[in-house]
Design a protein around this motif. Structure first.
Motif, PDB file in Angstrom:
ATOM      1  N   HIS A 149      70.143  37.067  47.525  1.00 58.14           N
ATOM      2  CA  HIS A 149      68.936  36.272  47.798  1.00 58.14           C
ATOM      3  C   HIS A 149      69.023  34.878  47.204  1.00 58.14           C
ATOM      4  CE1 HIS A 149      66.676  40.388  47.382  1.00 58.14           C
ATOM      5  NE2 HIS A 149      67.405  40.340  48.464  1.00 58.14           N
ATOM      6  N   HIS A 158      60.405  44.496  57.359  1.00 57.84           N
ATOM      7  CA  HIS A 158      61.292  45.654  57.535  1.00 57.84           C
ATOM      8  C   HIS A 158      61.258  46.519  56.291  1.00 57.84           C
ATOM      9  CE1 HIS A 158      63.792  42.643  55.581  1.00 57.84           C
ATOM     10  NE2 HIS A 158      64.696  43.547  55.267  1.00 57.84           N
ATOM     11  N   ASP A 162      63.200  45.506  48.841  1.00 61.00           N
ATOM     12  CA  ASP A 162      62.695  44.226  48.330  1.00 61.00           C
ATOM     13  C   ASP A 162      61.549  43.664  49.184  1.00 61.00           C
ATOM     14  OD1 ASP A 162      64.793  43.961  50.231  1.00 61.00           O
ATOM     15  OD2 ASP A 162      64.999  41.835  49.745  1.00 61.00           O
ATOM     16  N   HIS A 163      61.153  44.412  50.230  1.00 57.69           N
ATOM     17  CA  HIS A 163      60.023  43.990  51.073  1.00 57.69           C
ATOM     18  C   HIS A 163      58.840  44.959  50.996  1.00 57.69           C
ATOM     19  CE1 HIS A 163      62.532  40.889  53.025  1.00 57.69           C
ATOM     20  NE2 HIS A 163      63.464  41.688  52.545  1.00 57.69           N
ATOM     21  N   ASP A 205      64.438  38.889  57.065  1.00 52.33           N
ATOM     22  CA  ASP A 205      65.840  38.765  56.648  1.00 52.33           C
ATOM     23  C   ASP A 205      66.761  38.502  57.829  1.00 52.33           C
ATOM     24  OD1 ASP A 205      65.035  39.186  54.086  1.00 52.33           O
ATOM     25  OD2 ASP A 205      66.236  40.993  53.744  1.00 52.33           O
ATOM     26  N   HIS A 216      63.835  35.140  52.186  1.00 54.34           N
ATOM     27  CA  HIS A 216      64.592  34.713  51.016  1.00 54.34           C
ATOM     28  C   HIS A 216      65.113  33.296  51.238  1.00 54.34           C
ATOM     29  CE1 HIS A 216      64.539  38.888  49.808  1.00 54.34           C
ATOM     30  NE2 HIS A 216      65.083  39.228  50.964  1.00 54.34           N
TER      31      HIS A 216
HETATM   32 ZN   LIG Z   1      65.364  41.213  51.814  1.00 52.65          ZN
END
Ligand SMILES: [Zn+2]
Length: 274
Positions: free
Chosen positions: A19, A70, A74-75, A153, A188
């Motif tokens: 990221h 998605h 990390d989301h 992403d 990101h």
């Molecule tokens: Zn991500």
């Protein structure tokens, strides 16, 4: 930070090698009325704190929907706490609904439809675009009136993305490049304003097509293993942490070329059975 009349960016600095430029959560709509939140960050408690502080600074507007791009951690890692604080229904790709239902309860999850239009404060309209490739449950969002494309992403601000299925991914990029987006708002990396934002989807396609050419060139040189191809194609000083992703990328290209019958896979090695 406000990036267009109805789009606000909550930036979370993070140091993950995949990221560069950190992570972004977006609030879309009118803070004096209603807003939609895009993505909920990682499980890290400190991330959630930053998102909720940002929400407070906006004056705690009514959140009409939390949508996720998605199902990667990390989301959605912060979804449980963010949803609890905002008490809004969660919208996602149908393939992700089951997973999210386990996190926030079935009654709080709404399956998005392809090209569905979400409405929120300030007359803001947000189009959901199913864009598989990075992940099969990936959704991008587009605010046409402000020409802002939320790419999740699929397109990042400061690097190329990893891909699960390259054929799908290229189709999705093709779909995005047809929009007349001016500003790319990725999950990101930095927000990409015009002029670069205007052409970023096409540039991404060009980048992938270029990689494909390099893979074909490596094959023509007689290089047969993905690891050796990475050495041939990528810069010598490629960060060690990025090497597995590079190998995956090369494999994706080989898989795509195989599906197109331009390359054949030769089983090459053997081991004793377990
Ligand atoms: Zn991500």
């Amino acid at each position: 930070m406000q990036i267009s009349p109805h789009v606000y960016q909550c930036h979370i600095p993070d140091t993950h090698a995949m990221h560069p430029g950190g992570t972004n959560i977006y609030f879309v709509g009118d803070p004096a009325e209603e807003m939609v939140v895009i993505d909920t960050g990682d499980y890290d408690r400190d991330w959630t704190r930053q998102i909720l502080e940002f929400y407070e600074k906006l004056g705690k507007p009514k959140i009409t929907r939390i949508v996720v791009t998605h199902g990667h951690m990390d989301h959605i890692g912060g979804l449980d706490r963010v949803q609890d604080a905002m008490q809004a229904p969660v919208g996602c790709h149908p393939k992700l609904a089951k997973k999210l239902s386990m996190m926030v309860g079935e009654k709080n999850v709404v399956k998005l439809r392809s090209r569905e239009m979400l409405q929120t404060g300030g007359g803001t309209k947000i189009r959901a675009l199913f864009t598989p490739g990075h992940a099969e449950d990936h959704v991008c969002f587009y605010v046409a009136a402000e020409r802002v494309l939320f790419t999740g992403d699929t397109i990042l601000g400061a690097s190329s993305s990893t891909v699960e299925k390259l054929d799908d991914y290229m189709k999705s990029l093709g779909q995005l490049s047809k929009l007349r987006a001016e500003i790319i708002a990725p999950a990101h990396g930095p927000v990409v304003p015009p002029p670069r934002g205007r052409n970023l989807s096409s540039a991404y396609m060009g980048h992938r097509n270029g990689r494909e050419e390099q893979v074909l060139a490596a094959l023509a040189k007689g290089i047969t293993s993905p690891d050796e191809m990475v050495k041939d194609i990528y810069p010598k000083n490629l960060k060690k942490a990025l090497r597995p992703a590079a190998t995956r990328n090369v494999r994706q290209h080989l898989e795509k070329l195989k599906n197109e019958k331009r390359v054949v896979e030769i089983p090459a090695s053997y081991k004793l059975s377990d």
